[in-house]
Design a protein around this motif. Structure first.
Motif, PDB file in Angstrom:
ATOM      1  N   ASP A 178      -7.627  -3.138  -9.280  1.00  0.00           N
ATOM      2  CA  ASP A 178      -6.335  -3.826  -9.547  1.00  0.00           C
ATOM      3  C   ASP A 178      -5.320  -3.029  -9.475  1.00  0.00           C
ATOM      4  OD1 ASP A 178      -4.870  -6.406 -10.007  1.00  0.00           O
ATOM      5  OD2 ASP A 178      -4.355  -5.398 -12.064  1.00  0.00           O
ATOM      6  N   VAL A 179      -5.239  -1.883 -10.212  1.00  0.00           N
ATOM      7  CA  VAL A 179      -4.175  -0.939 -10.265  1.00  0.00           C
ATOM      8  C   VAL A 179      -4.075  -0.351  -8.922  1.00  0.00           C
ATOM      9  CG1 VAL A 179      -3.405   1.255 -11.053  1.00  0.00           C
ATOM     10  CG2 VAL A 179      -4.269  -0.517 -12.785  1.00  0.00           C
ATOM     11  N   ARG A 180      -5.233   0.081  -8.239  1.00  0.00           N
ATOM     12  CA  ARG A 180      -5.078   0.443  -6.877  1.00  0.00           C
ATOM     13  C   ARG A 180      -4.300  -0.254  -5.696  1.00  0.00           C
ATOM     14  NH1 ARG A 180     -10.405   1.168  -3.725  1.00  0.00           N
ATOM     15  NH2 ARG A 180     -10.111  -1.213  -4.040  1.00  0.00           N
ATOM     16  N   SER A 181      -4.867  -1.584  -5.936  1.00  0.00           N
ATOM     17  CA  SER A 181      -4.456  -2.615  -4.948  1.00  0.00           C
ATOM     18  C   SER A 181      -2.693  -2.586  -5.281  1.00  0.00           C
ATOM     19  CB  SER A 181      -4.941  -3.913  -5.277  1.00  0.00           C
ATOM     20  OG  SER A 181      -4.251  -4.963  -4.739  1.00  0.00           O
ATOM     21  N   LYS A 182      -2.530  -2.628  -6.474  1.00  0.00           N
ATOM     22  CA  LYS A 182      -1.028  -2.819  -6.634  1.00  0.00           C
ATOM     23  C   LYS A 182      -0.280  -1.549  -6.260  1.00  0.00           C
ATOM     24  CE  LYS A 182      -1.462  -6.247  -9.907  1.00  0.00           C
ATOM     25  NZ  LYS A 182      -1.831  -6.612 -11.461  1.00  0.00           N
ATOM     26  N   ALA A 183      -0.644  -0.443  -6.385  1.00  0.00           N
ATOM     27  CA  ALA A 183      -0.210   0.996  -6.137  1.00  0.00           C
ATOM     28  C   ALA A 183      -0.254   1.052  -4.503  1.00  0.00           C
ATOM     29  CB  ALA A 183      -0.895   1.982  -6.628  1.00  0.00           C
ATOM     30  N   SER A 184      -1.102   0.414  -3.910  1.00  0.00           N
ATOM     31  CA  SER A 184      -1.290   0.784  -2.475  1.00  0.00           C
ATOM     32  C   SER A 184       0.069   0.123  -1.758  1.00  0.00           C
ATOM     33  CB  SER A 184      -2.622   0.119  -1.860  1.00  0.00           C
ATOM     34  OG  SER A 184      -2.667  -1.141  -1.880  1.00  0.00           O
TER      35      SER A 184
END
Length: 112
Positions: free
Chosen positions: A69-75
């Protein structure tokens, strides 16, 4: 009466925090989270995401799902090698010195 409940950030505040304190490199699948203690970017993994990302941002759940989830938002943010994350308020002098290119040891002490 003490309130020990975790205050979750609202959607816009969560996105702002993630924009300031995360970066993702899709070519290498590396998720970095800014550590305000060390003032360094740390590689985030499923083993340490709970330590690097505040509960108020990430919420509760399985570390691998939180990492995704964090990776998705950071991307969604541009990958900027010069980006710096948040700094604690009590380190204002250190922040100003770093902005001027001076090591923290060269910063004058505050006088009241």
């Amino acid at each position: 009466m003490r309130d020990d409940a975790v205050r979750m950030l609202s959607g816009p505040n969560q996105r702002e925090w993630l924009a300031r304190n995360t970066r993702y490199q899709p070519k290498t699948d590396r998720l970095l989270v800014w550590n305000i203690i060390t003032w360094r970017w740390c590689l985030a993994t499923t083993e340490n995401i709970l330590e690097l990302c505040p509960l108020s941002v990430r919420g509760f759940g399985d570390p691998s799902e939180i990492w995704k989830d964090v990776r998705s938002k950071a991307s969604r943010q541009p990958y900027d090698l010069q980006q710096r994350g948040d700094s604690p308020v009590h380190n204002e002098e250190k922040t100003q010195g770093m902005a001027k290119g001076k090591p923290a040891t060269e910063m004058p002490s505050r006088t009241h």
